[in-house]
Design an enzyme around this catalytic site. Structure first.
Site, PDB file in Angstrom:
ATOM      1  N   ARG A 101       0.816  -1.220   0.000  1.00 27.87           N
ATOM      2  CA  ARG A 101       0.000   0.000   0.000  1.00 27.87           C
ATOM      3  C   ARG A 101       0.843   1.261   0.000  1.00 27.87           C
ATOM      4  NH1 ARG A 101      -3.601  -0.439   5.268  1.00 27.87           N
ATOM      5  NH2 ARG A 101      -5.048   0.794   3.998  1.00 27.87           N
ATOM      6  N   ARG A 345      -7.243   8.189   9.574  1.00 27.70           N
ATOM      7  CA  ARG A 345      -6.615   9.478   9.266  1.00 27.70           C
ATOM      8  C   ARG A 345      -7.628  10.577   9.554  1.00 27.70           C
ATOM      9  NH1 ARG A 345      -6.702   8.000   3.001  1.00 27.70           N
ATOM     10  NH2 ARG A 345      -8.932   8.067   2.677  1.00 27.70           N
ATOM     11  N   HIS A 468     -15.562   8.035  -4.413  1.00 24.49           N
ATOM     12  CA  HIS A 468     -14.442   8.870  -4.827  1.00 24.49           C
ATOM     13  C   HIS A 468     -14.876  10.295  -5.143  1.00 24.49           C
ATOM     14  CE1 HIS A 468     -11.639  10.483  -7.900  1.00 24.49           C
ATOM     15  NE2 HIS A 468     -10.747  10.027  -7.049  1.00 24.49           N
ATOM     16  N   TYR A 888      -6.198  48.248  13.791  1.00 19.82           N
ATOM     17  CA  TYR A 888      -7.306  47.571  13.113  1.00 19.82           C
ATOM     18  C   TYR A 888      -7.009  47.463  11.619  1.00 19.82           C
ATOM     19  CZ  TYR A 888      -8.559  52.129  11.268  1.00 19.82           C
ATOM     20  OH  TYR A 888      -8.508  53.322  10.602  1.00 19.82           O
TER      21      TYR A 888
HETATM   22  P1  ADP Z   1      -5.844   4.234  -0.495  1.00 18.44           P
HETATM   23  O1  ADP Z   1      -4.765   5.016   0.121  1.00 18.44           O
HETATM   24  O2  ADP Z   1      -6.108   4.561  -1.912  1.00 18.44           O
HETATM   25  O3  ADP Z   1      -7.083   4.225   0.355  1.00 18.44           O
HETATM   26  P2  ADP Z   1      -5.171   1.663   0.581  1.00 18.44           P
HETATM   27  O4  ADP Z   1      -3.753   1.298   0.664  1.00 18.44           O
HETATM   28  O5  ADP Z   1      -5.796   2.153   1.824  1.00 18.44           O
HETATM   29  O6  ADP Z   1      -5.345   2.715  -0.568  1.00 18.44           O
HETATM   30  O7  ADP Z   1      -5.906   0.375   0.054  1.00 18.44           O
HETATM   31  C1  ADP Z   1      -6.981   0.309  -0.803  1.00 18.44           C
HETATM   32  C2  ADP Z   1      -8.066  -0.591  -0.226  1.00 18.44           C
HETATM   33  O8  ADP Z   1      -7.560  -1.871   0.104  1.00 18.44           O
HETATM   34  C3  ADP Z   1      -8.639  -0.059   1.053  1.00 18.44           C
HETATM   35  O9  ADP Z   1     -10.012  -0.280   1.058  1.00 18.44           O
HETATM   36  C4  ADP Z   1      -7.975  -0.859   2.123  1.00 18.44           C
HETATM   37  O10 ADP Z   1      -8.744  -0.964   3.268  1.00 18.44           O
HETATM   38  C5  ADP Z   1      -7.791  -2.198   1.445  1.00 18.44           C
HETATM   39  N1  ADP Z   1      -6.645  -2.901   1.998  1.00 18.44           N
HETATM   40  C6  ADP Z   1      -5.358  -2.519   1.935  1.00 18.44           C
HETATM   41  N2  ADP Z   1      -4.558  -3.386   2.590  1.00 18.44           N
HETATM   42  C7  ADP Z   1      -5.366  -4.353   3.059  1.00 18.44           C
HETATM   43  C8  ADP Z   1      -5.135  -5.532   3.838  1.00 18.44           C
HETATM   44  N3  ADP Z   1      -3.926  -5.881   4.255  1.00 18.44           N
HETATM   45  N4  ADP Z   1      -6.208  -6.295   4.142  1.00 18.44           N
HETATM   46  C9  ADP Z   1      -7.446  -5.937   3.732  1.00 18.44           C
HETATM   47  N5  ADP Z   1      -7.721  -4.854   3.014  1.00 18.44           N
HETATM   48  C10 ADP Z   1      -6.688  -4.063   2.676  1.00 18.44           C
HETATM   49 MG    MG Z   2      -7.059   3.762   2.224  1.00 21.37          MG
END
Ligand code: ADP
Ligand code: MG
Ligand code: MG
Length: 935
Positions: A101, A345, A468, A888
């Site tokens: 990710r 976040r 989105h 002011y």
């Molecule tokens: P973004 O920053 O675009 O949200 P993410 O890295 O959060 O991308 O991932 C995209 C999607 O994949 C999200 O819905 C996230 O929850 C899911 N996801 C990412 N890693 C995992 C994981 N290890 N197990 C399950 N879902 C995941």
């Molecule tokens: Mg995400």
């Protein structure tokens, strides 16, 4: 050896490298990484992971390959994750699957890439089927991996995968992905592998480590993808930060009906209401929810089927919000009933939500009022006071049937524009053809962001409030309606059908992101009332309190020790009333000449100007006196108790006369036609106007110069001011008139005119038998006046910077000519960073102001100083005014709320150390308490 990789339990090590600053932690491991580390530390269930730093990404960008040691560190970290999970990467008996990710310091939702289910190969897939007995789940995961790998790592367009899947479903008569069986997915895996082979001439790698390496590299590369760059340009995020990469154990939301995946905001990011807003899907994975391809369920309904997971989730969400003291945007997955948190976040929110959340959190004691004020930007306030659709027009539209659909109100605000059905066309029409556009799509993808930003509004037919389109629109303050399923978009014919109504590309629609309504045609707009926005009023009241607090400025003798006040420029009582309702506590500029232009007064003014003798002039002026007195009367009444600065006549007299050329034409026409009636009068008038001609009138006979050449006008004005003030006082109104003399260049001018005017003031007060406070002062708009401020202050009891003229004369630019002819070139060439007519040039004009204040206060320590140019409503300029010791700023009534916030920001930013420390101490105390409680 440099440490490129941090494990899930190494948050302390990261903090050490970052020297304890959370901002630096985020810079090193990215926002997502820092959230995962933090959640793990707090005992929240997070699938084990490790994070590759942004430094590694930047090193990769420089070298074009992995820096030394990175891959070895990844492998070692992977072994730790294997230990923790009891699974093994690539082992068919019990395979570990991971996601790869992206995650930069500042979240860039959807702008970069993520690959899920890494580690699946033909062998491990078969092993997993044995292990889980769930072939459908395994091959659904596998086809996702092959597709994501193909698109993210190998750059194959999504459609190459979407088409065969669609065709297959059609052939089988399936409607949803959930209709697909294990065999179906197995078949699709083969088809997807063939797509990769056909398009790229390579095989999908059967070595899991190769998959991981290539995926890491692809995420690095996605930092410099077009959409990531566009996004950073639009949001002002630095291109130098780089992204981190998180390798994380997969949690499977697609293991059946006892599994789910979703996203949620701890409060409503659109309205700010304190109620969780989220969506989820059963038996789904990753992006399914935000992609808007299946209809999601609202988060509240999770309790029905998974009460335990729901409860735990609600508790964790509340804990996270308390911990971060801000609305959280979280991702979760439930694998066979077990909850996993995947991301947290600070949530993006609308201006309305930002204000409500800040005020609520301060009231809840989560943050201080100061922090609440600091969290709101001037742009937020601006947005809230922006026009909305007119209620009557909406009622009318509902009756006449131009209200065509209702969708989900995803991002508030009103937008009217011409419809375009793709991002590129929307952008092109907006940028090149200067059209107001509305982008309409079935749903949006990260590649569409440029078209959204260029548009007034966005409308989609699919997706929900967390889709989105909705997230991006909220972030950029673009009005947006999503999921308006009643519209049928035909991308080939370039039109959309809404029941009977057909809207062709280029036709006008109106989109109401506040209500979700969509109208055909243009709906008129109105400005929202500030009084009805309770939270905004509260927040601005807090802003005022910050400014009014004592000792917020280190001030040399006589200078203000509090923050800035905000006054307004207002010429008429109705403007003054608006200014008061927007929170102004004074009038910094009333331009009296506007009053001369009114139709019934202009002939008298002209007669006065053309008078041959002083007596004749005085007679005309006596006719004007009651009019002016009435003007001021209304102003004082509206500003009961507050100072009102009235500027004596400023423009050159020719501005009050008929246009010379036009008059000349009339005279010639009359002569040619032989008309004599009134010809003589016109000829005389023409002669006089010719006599008044100046080659550079803005630097000619105007301001105080005119008052010295022709004192009768200002004498009448001062009499009108003081008579009105006296009358108001008799009616119980508290008046504080301040008479402002414009365009002073030397104190001698003031020495000449001011005593004459003060004599009139005294005379009137004596005649009326009444006394009240008043001041005489001057504008500082000629550099010489600024330079000799020490002397000028001998006469002037207050200064007001006319920064428009001061900027013109300091730069030697005439504003109109500059903005038309060369200012843009100068900005493009970097000769000027900002337009000095919008933002005070601190190094030049600003220094002159600073000097004038310091010098002026040498003579008169309590000299009142303000600014009445347009800069008075510009946050950057307001900050400068605070720094140099203004009392002011005065700006247009509409900018007053923004200026109040900006003044508070400046006050907080520059508060003396002592004041700051007191606050920091409190915060530290609060934090220590919390830690103790946790233990
Ligand atoms: P973004 O920053 O675009 O949200 P993410 O890295 O959060 O991308 O991932 C995209 C999607 O994949 C999200 O819905 C996230 O929850 C899911 N996801 C990412 N890693 C995992 C994981 N290890 N197990 C399950 N879902 C995941
Ligand atoms: Mg995400
Ligand atoms: Mg994504």
């Amino acid at each position: 050896m440099k440490k490129w990789v941090y494990l899930f339990n190494e948050v302390k090590e990261v903090e050490k490298v970052a020297l304890g600053s959370w901002d630096a932690v985020k810079a090193l491991v990215g926002g997502k990484g820092s959230g995962l580390l933090d959640m793990t530390r707090a005992g929240v269930p997070v699938p084990p992971f490790f994070t590759v730093t942004t430094e590694a990404c930047n090193a990769y960008q420089k070298l074009g390959k992995f820096p030394a040691g990175l891959w070895e560190q990844e492998l070692r970290a992977l072994m730790e994750v294997e230990k923790k999970t009891g699974k093994k990467f690539g082992d068919p008996k019990n395979p570990l699957l991971v996601s790869c990710r992206s995650g930069a310091k500042f979240s860039m939702p959807g702008m970069m890439d993520t690959v899920l289910n890494l580690g699946l190969t033909d062998m491990t897939a078969a092993g997993m089927v044995k292990l889980t007995g769930n072939a459908r789940f395994v091959y659904d995961s596998y086809r996702r991996l092959v597709e994501m790998f193909g698109s993210v790592v190998l750059g194959i367009p999504d459609e190459a995968f979407e088409h065969p899947l669609k065709e297959y479903k059609n052939k089988k008569g399936y409607k949803f992905d959930t209709d697909m069986t294990a065999d179906d997915w197995m078949h699709i895996v083969d088809e997807f592998k063939a797509v990769i082979r056909n398009v790229q001439g390579v095989d999908f790698p059967q070595d899991p480590y190769k998959q991981l390496e290539l995926a890491t590299e692809a995420v690095f590369k996605s930092w410099n993808g077009k959409r990531a760059i566009d996004y950073r340009n639009a949001t002002g995020i630095s291109h130098a930060l780089g992204t981190a990469v998180n390798i994380q154990t997969m949690a499977f939301g697609n293991m059946g009906e006892d599994s789910a995946t979703g996203v949620a905001f701890t409060r409503n990011p659109s309205t700010g209401d304190k109620k969780m807003m989220g969506d989820f899907l059963f038996n789904a994975q990753g992006e399914d929810v935000v992609a808007g391809i299946r209809n999601t369920h609202p988060i509240e309904t999770l309790i029905e089927r998974m009460p335990k997971a729901y409860d735990e989730f609600m508790k964790i969400a509340a804990k996270l919000e308390k911990y971060y003291k801000d609305i959280q945007d979280v991702e979760f997955t439930i694998e066979r009933g077990k909850l996993w948190m995947l991301q947290t976040r600070n949530g993006k929110r609308t201006a309305q939500a930002a204000v409500k959340i800040a005020v609520d959190m301060a009231n809840e004691g989560l943050i201080t009022k100061d922090e609440a004020v600091e969290r709101i930007t001037p742009e937020n306030v601006d947005t809230l006071l922006h026009p909305q659709f007119n209620d009557e027009a909406i009622a009318e539209a509902k009756k006449t049937g131009t209200l065509v659909v209702k969708g989900v109100n995803a991002s508030p605000g009103a937008a009217v524009g011409q419809v375009y059905f793709d991002a590129d066309t929307s952008e092109k029409m907006a940028k090149e053809h200067k059209q107001e556009t509305i982008m309409v799509r079935p749903f949006t993808k990260p590649d569409d962001v440029h078209g959204m930003i260029a548009s007034r509004g966005v409308l989609t037919s699919e997706g929900g409030a967390t889709s989105h389109a909705a997230v991006v629109a909220r972030q950029f303050g673009i009005p947006c309606v999503v999921g308006a399923s009643a519209i049928k978009i035909d991308l080939d014919k370039r039109l959309m059908n809404v029941g009977e109504t057909v809207v062709q590309e280029g036709e006008w629609i109106s989109v109401d992101g506040t209500t979700g309504n969509v109208f055909v045609g243009k709906i008129p707009m109105t400005t929202p009332s500030i009084e009805e926005q309770v939270e905004l009023m509260t927040l601005l009241k807090w802003a005022d309190e910050i400014c009014a607090r004592k000792d917020m400025r280190v001030a040399p003798k006589g200078s203000p020790t509090r923050g800035l006040q905000v006054w307004a420029n207002a010429d008429y009582p109705k403007d003054a009333r608006r200014a008061r309702s927007y929170g102004a506590v004074g009038i910094g500029l009333c331009r009296t000449e506007h009053m001369f232009f009114e139709p019934e007064r202009l002939p008298i003014v002209q007669r006065m100007i053309l008078a041959d003798s002083s007596a004749e002039r005085t007679a005309a002026l006596n006719e004007l006196l009651p009019h002016q007195r009435r003007d001021f009367d209304g102003l004082f009444e509206a500003m009961d108790g507050y100072p009102v600065i009235i500027r004596l006549i400023d423009p050159p007299l020719h501005e009050f006369m008929p246009d010379e050329e036009k008059l000349f034409e009339e005279v010639v026409t009359m002569r040619v036609k032989g008309e004599t009636d009134g010809l003589k009068a016109k000829e005389d008038l023409l002669e006089s106007i010719k006599g008044m001609h100046e080659s550079n009138p803005m630097m000619g006979l105007r301001g105080v110069r005119l008052s010295i050449v022709m004192p009768e006008i200002v004498e009448m004005q001062v009499r009108a001011i003081f008579e009105a003030a006296a009358d108001c006082t008799k009616r119980g109104i508290v008046v504080k008139p301040e008479v402002m003399i414009p365009l002073t260049g030397t104190v001698k001018e003031l020495e000449w005119i001011q005593p004459r005017l003060e004599r009139i003031a005294s005379a009137v007060m004596q005649e009326k038998g009444i006394k009240f406070e008043y001041k005489f002062g001057t504008m500082i708009e000629i550099p010489r006046a600024a330079v000799t401020a020490q002397e000028v202050a001998n006469q002037a009891e207050f200064f007001s910077f006319g920064t428009n003229d001061l900027t013109q004369m300091t730069y030697g630019y005439s504003r109109d000519d500059a903005e038309r002819n060369f200012l843009i070139t100068y900005q493009e060439q970097g000769i000027l960073v900002k337009n000095p007519f919008q933002t005070i040039d601190r190094d030049g004009v600003g220094k002159l102001m600073q000097w004038a204040i310091d010098e002026g206060r040498k003579t008169r320590p309590n000299l009142e100083v303000g600014i009445c140019g347009e800069h008075g409503g510009d946050p950057d300029s307001i900050e400068w005014c605070h720094m140099i010791g203004n009392n002011y700023v005065s700006c247009s009534p509409f900018r007053v709320p923004i200026a109040r916030l900006a003044a508070a920001h400046a006050t907080l930013t520059h508060r003396p150390k002592a004041a700051k420390k007191a606050v920091v101490k409190k915060v530290v105390k609060a934090k220590t308490k919390k830690v103790v409680k946790k233990k």
